[in-house]
Design an enzyme around this catalytic site. Structure first.
Site, PDB file in Angstrom:
ATOM      1  N   CYS A 261       7.684   8.621  -3.572  1.00  0.00           N
ATOM      2  CA  CYS A 261       8.131   7.840  -2.368  1.00  0.00           C
ATOM      3  C   CYS A 261       6.651   7.485  -1.948  1.00  0.00           C
ATOM      4  O   CYS A 261       6.455   6.174  -1.961  1.00  0.00           O
ATOM      5  CB  CYS A 261       9.018   8.418  -1.708  1.00  0.00           C
ATOM      6  SG  CYS A 261      10.627   8.682  -2.044  1.00  0.00           S
ATOM      7  N   LYS A 264       4.214   5.450  -4.155  1.00  0.00           N
ATOM      8  CA  LYS A 264       4.847   4.203  -4.570  1.00  0.00           C
ATOM      9  C   LYS A 264       4.796   3.152  -3.312  1.00  0.00           C
ATOM     10  O   LYS A 264       4.604   1.970  -3.309  1.00  0.00           O
ATOM     11  CB  LYS A 264       6.190   4.121  -5.204  1.00  0.00           C
ATOM     12  CG  LYS A 264       6.969   3.268  -5.448  1.00  0.00           C
ATOM     13  CD  LYS A 264       8.305   3.424  -6.203  1.00  0.00           C
ATOM     14  CE  LYS A 264       9.104   4.110  -5.303  1.00  0.00           C
ATOM     15  NZ  LYS A 264       9.886   3.162  -4.099  1.00  0.00           N
TER      16      LYS A 264
END
Length: 451
Positions: A261, A264
């Protein structure tokens, strides 16, 4: 309600299982037939505490099932959740090909769904584009809503079951009310269901993760300044965190963040800024700081041995990017191990659950040990990268018997420098003065790697 969840990755599987556990009937769909067969046998393809028991219970109760294809008639389905991956492209942008492919398939159904809810993390404006697609293909019978997830790996079931808030992005009052009703069992503690535009919901997801990543990178920069000036980042954190405006969460210094998470999403939001012509220097710096931080421990080990690890054996404890998960994506441990191997080290590793995923990345270039003490056998140094509970208490007598050297590099500040000195170990942590008791003096180098 009767629900379809498309995608049985981390988000989709947790979402579908927890919604089934609340009494809904859920069909989780994935085109990966092997994954579907694995789930049908009651096996989970990744490590997440509490999830396997929930799956078995709800499959047995007939509320949860798994299939490899979408139905072509959604007349009896209340909601379709899209929870497929949006991995980063080389330029940092989110790859929406899987989301778009699912939308096309849903729009082509004999009877399209009435409500499509995007759980995937997508760039701002994606929901509007999908709505336009459905309007053209289905004559306006399908409503698209955004419903981002805020799940922490290792605590996902609790996060879903007891959320701080539910975010719903929709301008369709009926769709918003349907989702409000769906989530009623999860917000009985008066935590809110926040209804907003699709754009705001999509931005909320990115902004939340990027702020948490920013706190981590900021604290890591503070730690490196503490290291250079003789301050203690632990003491500084206390002095900061008791300020009610700041608090303590996500204010730990360490070896950098990883996972699926934060890396990205920071890059994706920066890419959105560039596309919109909006300066995103802070986000770009957050990512750059983290990339440097992931190299810090590896470089310090190399410096300790005079610039080369040839003939040295290094033990690494922890391969997952955080405890309570087997996820090694963007894990700092992999960066450190690659640096040590390039410097000529023999590397012995252990992680309680992430060994298989690490093996897929590292192959046979490292030695995999069955427990943390076995990894110490003949080691000249120990590097602790993931703060698993079982690593928190050290058996110094066994360490001295097993290890050839006396150096510990602590990437999560688990130990006391004073105790390490008393036990005869050179000790290097993040943001604290080095402890050197063996007479070995490492070669000098800047924090975070050589320029």
């Amino acid at each position: 309600m009767r629900l379809v969840v498309v995608g049985t990755g981390y988000v989709g599987l947790v979402t579908g299982t927890c919604l089934a556990d609340a009494g809904n009937y859920v069909n989780c769909v994935d085109k990966d037939l092997l994954k579907v067969e694995t789930l049908q046998r009651g096996q989970v393809p990744f490590y997440e505490p509490e999830l396997p028991d929930l799956i078995v219970r709800n499959v047995s109760a007939g509320r949860l099932r798994f299939s490899s294809c979408l139905p072509d008639d959604f007349a009896t389905i209340d909601i379709v959740f899209v929870a497929v991956g949006t991995p980063p492209k080389e330029n940092g942008e989110a790859d929406l090909s899987a989301v778009e492919a699912v939308a096309e398939e849903l729009a082509a159904a004999k009877i399209p769904p009435r409500l499509v809810v995007v759980k995937s993390t997508v760039p701002v404006g994606t929901g509007n584009r999908l709505q336009s697609l459905f309007d053209k293909r289905t004559g306006g019978t399908t409503s698209v809503a955004s419903n981002p997830e805020f799940l922490r790996e290792g605590a996902a079931v609790a996060d879903f079951s007891y959320p701080d808030r539910i975010v719903v992005g929709s301008t369709d009052a009926q769709a918003a009310e349907t989702l409000r009703k769906l989530y009623e069992p999860f917000v009985r503690t008066l935590h809110p269901v926040l209804i907003m535009s699709r754009e705001s919901a999509e931005m909320t997801k990115y902004a939340s993760n990027c702020l948490l990543a920013t706190r981590i990178s900021f604290m890591n920069e503070v730690a490196n300044l503490c290291q250079a000036t003789g301050a203690s980042v632990t003491e500084v954190r206390g002095g900061m965190g008791f300020d009610s405006r700041i608090g303590f969460r996500y204010l730990f210094a360490g070896a950098g963040y990883g996972g699926s998470c934060f890396p990205k999403d920071v890059q994706a939001l920066a890419a959105i800024g560039r596309q919109q012509g909006v300066p995103v220097g802070l986000l770009e710096s957050v990512h750059a700081v983290n990339q440097r931080q992931k190299q810090l421990l590896g470089q310090r080990v190399i410096d300790y041995f005079g610039g080369s690890c040839a003939g040295r054996t290094v033990a690494v404890w922890g391969l997952a990017f955080k405890p309570r998960t087997d996820d090694t994506r963007e894990a700092p441990a992999l960066t450190i191990i690659e640096m040590l191997l390039a410097a000529g080290a023999t590397v012995q590793v252990f992680d309680p659950v992430a060994m298989d995923n690490a093996r897929a990345e590292l192959g046979d270039r490292v030695a995999y040990r069955s427990n943390n003490l076995e990894a110490l056998d003949g080691a000249d140094a120990l590097v602790v990268v993931t703060e698993w509970q079982e690593f928190r208490t050290l058996d110094f007598e066994q360490m001295r018997q097993l290890m050839r050297g006396r150096a510990v590099f602590d990437g999560r500040n688990l130990y006391s420098g004073q105790e390490m000195a008393t036990q005869g170990f050179d000790y290097f942590s993040i943001g604290h003065p080095d402890v050197l008791v063996t007479g070995h003096r490492p070669a000098a180098g800047p924090p975070g790697g050589k320029e």
